[in-house]
Design a protein around this motif. Structure first.
Motif, PDB file in Angstrom:
ATOM      1  N   MET A  41       0.825  -1.210   0.000  1.00 13.87           N
ATOM      2  CA  MET A  41       0.000   0.000   0.000  1.00 13.87           C
ATOM      3  C   MET A  41       0.860   1.261   0.000  1.00 13.87           C
ATOM      4  O   MET A  41       0.543   2.245  -0.663  1.00 13.87           O
ATOM      5  CB  MET A  41      -0.912   0.013   1.232  1.00 13.87           C
ATOM      6  N   THR A  42       1.949   1.227   0.758  1.00 17.59           N
ATOM      7  CA  THR A  42       2.829   2.391   0.853  1.00 17.59           C
ATOM      8  C   THR A  42       3.371   2.792  -0.510  1.00 17.59           C
ATOM      9  O   THR A  42       3.486   3.984  -0.829  1.00 17.59           O
ATOM     10  CB  THR A  42       3.986   2.085   1.827  1.00 17.59           C
ATOM     11  N   ASP A  43       3.717   1.801  -1.334  1.00  9.43           N
ATOM     12  CA  ASP A  43       4.242   2.101  -2.662  1.00  9.43           C
ATOM     13  C   ASP A  43       3.138   2.415  -3.664  1.00  9.43           C
ATOM     14  O   ASP A  43       3.300   3.266  -4.535  1.00  9.43           O
ATOM     15  CB  ASP A  43       5.069   0.915  -3.169  1.00  9.43           C
ATOM     16  N   ARG A  44       2.009   1.723  -3.562  1.00  9.94           N
ATOM     17  CA  ARG A  44       0.946   1.879  -4.560  1.00  9.94           C
ATOM     18  C   ARG A  44       0.115   3.134  -4.339  1.00  9.94           C
ATOM     19  O   ARG A  44      -0.240   3.830  -5.283  1.00  9.94           O
ATOM     20  CB  ARG A  44       0.034   0.646  -4.541  1.00  9.94           C
ATOM     21  N   PHE A  45      -0.242   3.408  -3.096  1.00  8.40           N
ATOM     22  CA  PHE A  45      -1.159   4.517  -2.798  1.00  8.40           C
ATOM     23  C   PHE A  45      -0.480   5.707  -2.132  1.00  8.40           C
ATOM     24  O   PHE A  45      -1.065   6.791  -2.053  1.00  8.40           O
ATOM     25  CB  PHE A  45      -2.311   4.020  -1.924  1.00  8.40           C
ATOM     26  N   GLY A  46       0.723   5.515  -1.612  1.00  7.23           N
ATOM     27  CA  GLY A  46       1.434   6.620  -0.993  1.00  7.23           C
ATOM     28  C   GLY A  46       1.655   6.423   0.488  1.00  7.23           C
ATOM     29  O   GLY A  46       0.945   5.656   1.155  1.00  7.23           O
ATOM     30  N   ARG A  47       2.654   7.138   1.028  1.00 13.55           N
ATOM     31  CA  ARG A  47       2.994   7.019   2.447  1.00 13.55           C
ATOM     32  C   ARG A  47       1.894   7.648   3.318  1.00 13.55           C
ATOM     33  O   ARG A  47       1.446   7.066   4.303  1.00 13.55           O
ATOM     34  CB  ARG A  47       4.304   7.738   2.736  1.00 13.55           C
ATOM     35  N   ARG A  48       1.469   8.842   2.930  1.00 12.41           N
ATOM     36  CA  ARG A  48       0.497   9.586   3.742  1.00 12.41           C
ATOM     37  C   ARG A  48      -0.851   8.866   3.830  1.00 12.41           C
ATOM     38  O   ARG A  48      -1.383   8.700   4.941  1.00 12.41           O
ATOM     39  CB  ARG A  48       0.330  10.993   3.160  1.00 12.41           C
ATOM     40  N   PRO A  49      -1.451   8.413   2.716  1.00 13.60           N
ATOM     41  CA  PRO A  49      -2.715   7.688   2.827  1.00 13.60           C
ATOM     42  C   PRO A  49      -2.607   6.420   3.667  1.00 13.60           C
ATOM     43  O   PRO A  49      -3.506   6.096   4.449  1.00 13.60           O
ATOM     44  CB  PRO A  49      -3.057   7.353   1.365  1.00 13.60           C
ATOM     45  N   THR A  50      -1.474   5.702   3.520  1.00 11.06           N
ATOM     46  CA  THR A  50      -1.294   4.477   4.310  1.00 11.06           C
ATOM     47  C   THR A  50      -1.231   4.795   5.801  1.00 11.06           C
ATOM     48  O   THR A  50      -1.837   4.093   6.629  1.00 11.06           O
ATOM     49  CB  THR A  50      -0.017   3.743   3.873  1.00 11.06           C
ATOM     50  N   LEU A  51      -0.490   5.854   6.153  1.00 13.57           N
ATOM     51  CA  LEU A  51      -0.405   6.254   7.559  1.00 13.57           C
ATOM     52  C   LEU A  51      -1.783   6.642   8.106  1.00 13.57           C
ATOM     53  O   LEU A  51      -2.156   6.242   9.220  1.00 13.57           O
ATOM     54  CB  LEU A  51       0.560   7.430   7.712  1.00 13.57           C
ATOM     55  N   LEU A  52      -2.511   7.418   7.339  1.00 13.82           N
ATOM     56  CA  LEU A  52      -3.832   7.862   7.806  1.00 13.82           C
ATOM     57  C   LEU A  52      -4.785   6.684   7.980  1.00 13.82           C
ATOM     58  O   LEU A  52      -5.477   6.573   9.002  1.00 13.82           O
ATOM     59  CB  LEU A  52      -4.421   8.867   6.812  1.00 13.82           C
ATOM     60  N   ILE A  53      -4.821   5.781   7.006  1.00 12.25           N
ATOM     61  CA  ILE A  53      -5.698   4.615   7.108  1.00 12.25           C
ATOM     62  C   ILE A  53      -5.303   3.751   8.301  1.00 12.25           C
ATOM     63  O   ILE A  53      -6.160   3.301   9.072  1.00 12.25           O
ATOM     64  CB  ILE A  53      -5.641   3.796   5.802  1.00 12.25           C
TER      65      ILE A  53
END
Length: 479
Positions: free
Chosen positions: A77-89
């Protein structure tokens, strides 16, 4: 004078890191300050809910299994959707699942939600580590990872002490406080942290060219590092699973164990920053070899401990190994990770620790029951030796470039300066008079891949880890 020297040492340890790192560091500290549930879960289930110790152990195992499952998924997820969205989710999900756990009464529901808490709480780690690699210069990464590790342990030390007082008042209050503080972390990420995923990585994910799990598994060199990390983690876990059992069988009280293991947290808080200043620019191979041996033989010395003082002394030895190993190991993972696959690689690295947390209790219990605690400590020494030799062999095969060293800066374009505090423009062009080398790599990232040439202009790599305070355009240096 000593105070002035200490103040200067602290200033040098924390200076030069970008503002985004400190917001991420603050989020990590707040998160660990509120980590109450893991500390009092066993007491909550046995004393407050009246369940058996076996059921409490099952719930703890399911919590750990959730972390194993989420490690790889969160990395992708970190690579596909980004660091920030993964952290928030991850953080929002953790907050809600922790709060929900406090209201569960059915044993099956408690076990299921505990698995969910383990999965969501572990999901933020690959994103945090990838974001640090994105925003911090290569020569500062070991220091940054060390400071982040220091925040984790400082927060854990405080939360462990606070958990006892909160539990006496209300277990539910502990669940709700942790949920609230985790939501506060999410707010910090939302308000203060921009997305740091490199542009090239984002394009690759959109086009389906991102790094998959198959790519990571086929990377033999990196998987060797994951295996060695698992061995080292297996040793360190014995401080929390094998040591209390061995001390109990030897007639020591829980208070004795609490004193001995408390030395670990105190030393990490006290030594992490000064030790990092000492090791920051030293050969990572030697550091990993030495720390593996110190960990193995530090626990090996436990076989000769006959008093609380000697137990505490052995804790000092393997804690020093932990202080050296943690930031150096994480920096090595970044070095071996392609820019567009940092999250997935960090997820696989996180998996090694999650698996060790599952295997260590089984290993220690089996060895102590069948052969005795002395055999467990001897086995730790053997495993540490194997890991040390493994790092020595592996690191000799690494490329000559050293990401811990500062690359020689190239000349910036005449007159053109980037706004301080901004990342290098992925589309920046090199000096028109300079020939682009087909193997060119960008500015400060020794691992960046795929630098290309195009009709006289060298395109800078999307993940140029340029210093956020540097007043220069993207720079291209030939390997």
């Amino acid at each position: 004078m000593p105070f002035a020297v200490m103040r200067r040492a602290v200033r040098e340890s924390v200076s030069g890191l970008p503002r985004e790192f400190w917001w991420l560091w603050t989020s990590t500290l707040v998160n660990r300050l509120g980590a109450f549930v893991a500390t009092f879960m066993a007491l909550y289930l046995t004393l407050d809910r009246g369940y058996s110790a076996s059921y409490a152990g099952l719930v703890a195992s399911l919590h750990g299994l959730g972390g194993v499952v989420s490690s790889l998924g969160a990395g992708v997820m970190t690579d596909r959707f980004g660091r920030r969205p993964t952290l928030l989710i991850a953080q929002v999900s953790t907050a809600f699942s922790v709060a929900l756990l406090g209201f569960m009464h059915d044993p099956v529901a408690i076990a299921g939600v505990a698995f969910l808490v383990g999965a969501t709480s572990n999901a933020s780690r690959p994103a945090v580590q990838a974001m640090i690699a994105d925003i911090v210069r290569p020569e500062d990464r070991v220091r940054a990872f060390s400071l982040n590790y220091w925040a984790i342990n400082l927060g854990f030390a405080v939360s462990s002490m606070a958990a006892g007082f909160i539990a006496e008042f209300s277990y539910l209050a502990g669940f709700l406080i942790e949920a609230g503080m985790t939501l506060a972390c999410a707010l910090v990420v939302f308000a203060k942290l921009p997305e740091s995923r490199p542009v090239q990585a984002a394009k690759g994910a959109q086009e389906g060219d991102g790094v998959g799990l198959g790519t990571v598994l086929r990377d033999r060199r990196f998987m060797s590092v994951v295996g060695l990390s698992f061995l080292v983690a297996l040793i360190f876990q014995q401080g929390f699973v094998g040591l209390p059992v061995a001390m109990g069988e030897a007639g020591f009280t829980p208070a004795d164990y609490g004193f001995a293991i408390g030395v670990n947290g105190v030393l990490i808080v006290v030594l992490q920053i000064p030790v990092t200043r000492f090791i920051e620019h030293r050969d990572p191979m030697r550091l990993l070899v030495i720390s593996s041996l110190l960990a193995g033989y530090g626990f090996g010395l436990t076989a000769f401990a006959g008093s609380v003082g000697v137990f505490a002394l052995t804790v000092c030895v393997w804690t020093l190994a932990e202080v050296v190993n943690a930031p150096t190991q994480t920096g090595l993972v970044v070095r071996l990770s392609p820019v567009h696959g940092r999250g997935t690689y960090q997820g696989m690295y996180t998996l090694s620790w999650a698996l060790a947390a599952l295997v260590a209790p089984l290993m220690s219990g089996l060895v102590i029951d069948r052969f005795g605690a002395e055999w467990l400590w001897g086995l730790c020494a053997v495993v540490g030796t194997v890991a040390g030799v493994g790092y020595g062999v592996l690191m000799r095969r690494l490329p000559a470039e050293d990401p811990w060293a500062t690359p020689a800066p190239a000349k910036p374009d005449a007159g053109a300066k980037a706004d301080p505090g901004t990342r290098a423009d992925p589309g920046a062009k090199a000096d028109p008079g300079a020939k682009a080398d087909p193997g060119a790599r960008t500015g400060l990232d020794a691992r960046a891949e795929g630098a290309t040439t195009g009709e006289g202009d060298a395109k800078a790599d999307a993940d140029a880890d340029a210093d956020s305070n540097a007043n220069a355009n993207a720079q291209v240096s030939a390997t």
